[in-house]
Design an enzyme around this catalytic site. Structure first.
Site, PDB file in Angstrom:
ATOM      1  N   GLY A  21      33.898  33.958  42.803  1.00 36.69           N
ATOM      2  CA  GLY A  21      34.579  34.783  41.815  1.00 36.69           C
ATOM      3  C   GLY A  21      34.277  34.678  40.650  1.00 36.69           C
ATOM      4  CB  ALA A  22      31.510  33.341  38.763  1.00 38.11           C
ATOM      5  CG  ASN A  23      33.001  39.393  39.669  1.00 44.18           C
ATOM      6  OD1 ASN A  23      33.319  38.649  40.755  1.00 44.18           O
ATOM      7  ND2 ASN A  23      33.952  40.515  39.251  1.00 44.18           N
ATOM      8  N   GLY A  25      37.922  36.824  35.096  1.00 46.95           N
ATOM      9  CA  GLY A  25      38.845  36.216  35.129  1.00 46.95           C
ATOM     10  C   GLY A  25      38.547  34.421  34.846  1.00 46.95           C
ATOM     11  N   GLY A  27      37.126  32.638  36.852  1.00 46.97           N
ATOM     12  CA  GLY A  27      35.941  32.332  37.492  1.00 46.97           C
ATOM     13  C   GLY A  27      34.864  32.660  36.401  1.00 46.97           C
ATOM     14  CB  SER A 149      48.883  29.801  42.756  1.00 47.14           C
ATOM     15  OG  SER A 149      49.933  30.453  42.262  1.00 47.14           O
ATOM     16  CE1 TYR A 174      47.516  34.145  45.385  1.00 43.48           C
ATOM     17  CE2 TYR A 174      49.694  33.442  44.316  1.00 43.48           C
ATOM     18  CZ  TYR A 174      48.057  33.823  44.560  1.00 43.48           C
ATOM     19  OH  TYR A 174      47.255  33.156  43.099  1.00 43.48           O
TER      20      TYR A 174
HETATM   21  N1  LIG Z   1      45.705  34.520  36.827  1.00 41.58           N
HETATM   22  C1  LIG Z   1      46.637  33.862  37.234  1.00 41.58           C
HETATM   23  O1  LIG Z   1      47.690  33.585  36.529  1.00 41.58           O
HETATM   24  C2  LIG Z   1      46.599  32.710  38.445  1.00 41.58           C
HETATM   25  C3  LIG Z   1      47.854  32.214  38.616  1.00 41.58           C
HETATM   26  C4  LIG Z   1      47.376  31.279  39.735  1.00 41.58           C
HETATM   27  C5  LIG Z   1      46.444  31.226  40.432  1.00 41.58           C
HETATM   28  N2  LIG Z   1      45.190  31.905  40.357  1.00 41.58           N
HETATM   29  C6  LIG Z   1      44.192  31.982  41.062  1.00 41.58           C
HETATM   30  O2  LIG Z   1      42.962  31.588  40.171  1.00 41.58           O
HETATM   31  C7  LIG Z   1      41.747  32.180  41.062  1.00 41.58           C
HETATM   32  C8  LIG Z   1      41.047  33.407  40.403  1.00 41.58           C
HETATM   33  O3  LIG Z   1      41.637  34.402  39.948  1.00 41.58           O
HETATM   34  P1  LIG Z   1      42.062  35.089  38.450  1.00 41.58           P
HETATM   35  O4  LIG Z   1      43.116  35.003  38.100  1.00 41.58           O
HETATM   36  O5  LIG Z   1      40.642  34.843  37.719  1.00 41.58           O
HETATM   37  O6  LIG Z   1      41.724  36.783  39.339  1.00 41.58           O
HETATM   38  P2  LIG Z   1      40.669  37.555  38.927  1.00 41.58           P
HETATM   39  O7  LIG Z   1      40.070  38.172  37.602  1.00 41.58           O
HETATM   40  O8  LIG Z   1      40.990  38.795  39.965  1.00 41.58           O
HETATM   41  O9  LIG Z   1      39.281  37.237  39.823  1.00 41.58           O
HETATM   42  C9  LIG Z   1      39.192  36.966  41.020  1.00 41.58           C
HETATM   43  C10 LIG Z   1      37.886  36.935  41.438  1.00 41.58           C
HETATM   44  O10 LIG Z   1      37.656  36.600  42.795  1.00 41.58           O
HETATM   45  C11 LIG Z   1      36.761  37.646  43.413  1.00 41.58           C
HETATM   46  N3  LIG Z   1      37.085  37.963  44.803  1.00 41.58           N
HETATM   47  C12 LIG Z   1      38.082  38.618  45.311  1.00 41.58           C
HETATM   48  N4  LIG Z   1      37.974  38.815  46.674  1.00 41.58           N
HETATM   49  C13 LIG Z   1      36.910  38.502  46.963  1.00 41.58           C
HETATM   50  C14 LIG Z   1      36.028  38.449  48.055  1.00 41.58           C
HETATM   51  N5  LIG Z   1      36.586  38.934  49.300  1.00 41.58           N
HETATM   52  N6  LIG Z   1      34.809  37.585  48.136  1.00 41.58           N
HETATM   53  C15 LIG Z   1      34.512  37.097  46.845  1.00 41.58           C
HETATM   54  N7  LIG Z   1      35.222  37.045  45.739  1.00 41.58           N
HETATM   55  C16 LIG Z   1      36.318  37.961  45.729  1.00 41.58           C
HETATM   56  C17 LIG Z   1      37.085  38.716  42.592  1.00 41.58           C
HETATM   57  O11 LIG Z   1      36.075  39.530  42.639  1.00 41.58           O
HETATM   58  P3  LIG Z   1      35.954  41.270  42.254  1.00 41.58           P
HETATM   59  O12 LIG Z   1      36.029  41.376  40.618  1.00 41.58           O
HETATM   60  O13 LIG Z   1      34.906  41.794  42.751  1.00 41.58           O
HETATM   61  O14 LIG Z   1      37.349  41.868  42.813  1.00 41.58           O
HETATM   62  C18 LIG Z   1      37.088  38.243  41.042  1.00 41.58           C
HETATM   63  O15 LIG Z   1      35.901  37.798  40.663  1.00 41.58           O
HETATM   64  C19 LIG Z   1      42.461  32.846  42.284  1.00 41.58           C
HETATM   65  O16 LIG Z   1      42.248  31.991  43.248  1.00 41.58           O
HETATM   66  C20 LIG Z   1      43.830  32.796  41.958  1.00 41.58           C
HETATM   67  O17 LIG Z   1      44.730  32.673  43.238  1.00 41.58           O
HETATM   68  C21 LIG Z   1      45.129  32.799  39.202  1.00 41.58           C
END
Ligand SMILES: NC(=O)c1ccc[n+]([C@@H]2O[C@H](COP(=O)([O-])OP(=O)(O)OC[C@H]3O[C@@H](n4cnc5c(N)ncnc54)[C@H](OP(=O)(O)O)[C@@H]3O)[C@@H](O)[C@H]2O)c1
Length: 311
Positions: A21-23, A25, A27, A149, A174
Site C-alpha cells: 500500500g505504498a502509493n 498515505g 505507506g 490501529s 475493522y
Molecule cells: N490514517 C490513520 O489515521 C490510520 C489510523 C490507524 C491505522 N491506520 C492504518 O494505516 C495503514 C495505512 O493506511 P493509510 O492511513 O495510509 O490509508 P490510505 O492512504 O488509504 O492507504 C492505504 C493503502 O492501502 C492500499 N490498499 C487498499 N486495499 C488494498 C488491496 N486490496 N491490496 C493492496 N493494497 C491495498 C491502498 O491502495 P489504493 O490507493 O489503491 O486504494 C493504499 O495504498 C492501514 O493499515 C490503516 O489501517 C491508519
C-alpha cells in the site's frame, strides 16, 4: 526514542524493503523515508498506475532513491502469490505490512473472505509466509512490521466467526482485523523466538490519527458525499500529518532496540501525537491460545504454511 524523527533512521544502504500500500498515505511516506536513507524499496500496490506514479514521486522527492513498483492486490491470493513468486530481490530485510481498508460496506475478496479481514490480515499473513524464506536469510536488523490501529481496542477476533457471517458491522470488522494484525505479530514473534538462530524480529505499529485517504475510501465507494466531506474536515483539523503518523512504523522497522512483539505508537497522553513510544494494547492481542488459533485458521484459509516456523 524520545524526540525520534525520520532523520534518526540509520543508514539503510544495502538493505531491501517491501512496503504494501505504498502509493498513498502512510505507506508512501514509509517507502520514501526508507529510500531516502539508502534502502532499495519495492512498492506493493494494487494499481500498477498508482504504483508507478508513487515511484516517480519518490524519485522526485528523494533524488537517487532506488524504488520500483510491483502489482500486489491483497484482496486476491493469486495476486499475493504472484507478487512473492516474482519478487526479484536477492535479499529482503524489511517487510512493512501497511496496506489497509477501513469500515467498508460489506464486500468480499476474490477468495470470498470478508474484505477487511481478508486485506488487512489474511493477505498480509499470506504475503509474509511466502516471503519468509528471504526474510530469514537476511542479516541482523531484519524485521516484519505490521501496521495496526489503536482502534483494535474496539474488538477482538471472534474465532467462530472470522468472516463476520453472523451480522456484519463495518467498524467492528475493522477493529477485529486490526486486533488480528497484533495477534499475528504476537504469534509470529513467539515462533521466531522459538526457532534456533533466527534474527528476524516481528513488531507492530499504529499511527494514531493521520490525514490520509483511509477515511474517505468507504464514503467514496458508496457515493456518500456528505460523509466524505466530514472525513476531509476531520483530516484537516484533527489529524496529524502522514509524516508524523509514519514514525512508529519507521521506528519499528529501523529503531535500535526493537524486540519481538513490540508495538509502537504515538503517546496517548499526547492525544496520540508525537514521537513513537511503546504503545498500550488490548490484553487479547497477547493471548497465546488466540494467537495459535488465528494462525492455524489463517494457514487453512490461505493455504500458506510457514514451514520454517512450524511447531
Ligand atoms: N490514517 C490513520 O489515521 C490510520 C489510523 C490507524 C491505522 N491506520 C492504518 O494505516 C495503514 C495505512 O493506511 P493509510 O492511513 O495510509 O490509508 P490510505 O492512504 O488509504 O492507504 C492505504 C493503502 O492501502 C492500499 N490498499 C487498499 N486495499 C488494498 C488491496 N486490496 N491490496 C493492496 N493494497 C491495498 C491502498 O491502495 P489504493 O490507493 O489503491 O486504494 C493504499 O495504498 C492501514 O493499515 C490503516 O489501517 C491508519
Amino acid at each position: 526514542m524520545k524526540g525520534w524523527t525520520a532523520s534518526d533512521i540509520p543508514d539503510q544502504t544495502g538493505r531491501t524493503a517491501v512496503v504494501t500500500g505504498a502509493n498513498s498515505g502512510l505507506g508512501f511516506v514509509t517507502a520514501r523515508e526508507l529510500a531516502r536513507h539508502g534502502a532499495r524499496v519495492v512498492l506493493g500496490c494494487r494499481s500498477e498506475k498508482r504504483g508507478a506514479g508513487a515511484a516517480e514521486r519518490i524519485r522526485a522527492q528523494a533524488p537517487g532513491a532506488r524504488v520500483e513498483a510491483a502489482p500486489l492486490d491483497l484482496a486476491d491470493l493469486t495476486s499475493v502469490r504472484a507478487f512473492a513468486a516474482e519478487y526479484k530481490g536477492d535479499r529482503l530485510d524489511l517487510l512493512i505490512n501497511n496496506a489497509g481498508v477501513m469500515a467498508l460496506p460489506h464486500r468480499r475478496t476474490a477468495d470470498g473472505f470478508e474484505m477487511q479481514f481478508g486485506v488487512n490480515h489474511l493477505g498480509h499473513f499470506a504475503l509474509t509466509g511466502l516471503l519468509l524464506p528471504k526474510l530469514l536469510e537476511a542479516g541482523p536488523g531484519a524485521r516484519v512490521v505490521t501496521v495496526s490501529s489503536f482502534m483494535h481496542m474496539l474488538g477482538t477476533v471472534d474465532p467462530r466467526d472470522l468472516n463476520m457471517e453472523r451480522g456484519y458491522r463495518r467498524w467492528v470488522a475493522y477493529a477485529r482485523s486490526k486486533s488480528a494484525n497484533l495477534l499475528f505479530t504476537h504469534e509470529l514473534a513467539h515462533r521466531l523466538r522459538a526457532a534456533a538462530g533466527v534474527r528476524l524480529v516481528a513488531a507492530a505499529a499504529h499511527p494514531g490519527y493521520a490525514a490520509t485517504n483511509l477515511m474517505s475510501a468507504a464514503p467514496k465507494m458508496e457515493g456518500h458525499r456528505a460523509k466524505e466531506r466530514f472525513m476531509e474536515i476531520g483530516n484537516r483539523y484533527f489529524a496529524q500529518s502522514p509524516e508524523q503518523g509514519t514514525l512508529p512504523a519507521l521506528y519499528a522497522a529501523t529503531g535500535p532496540d526493537v524486540r519481538q512483539d513490540d508495538f509502537f505508537g504515538p503517546p496517548l497522553q499526547g492525544l496520540l501525537r508525537g514521537s513513537p513510544i511503546r504503545s498500550a494494547r488490548a490484553r487479547w492481542t497477547l493471548n497465546d491460545t488466540a494467537g495459535r488459533g488465528l494462525w492455524a485458521a489463517s494457514e487453512r484459509l490461505t493455504g500458506v504454511r510457514y514451514e520454517a516456523l512450524a511447531n
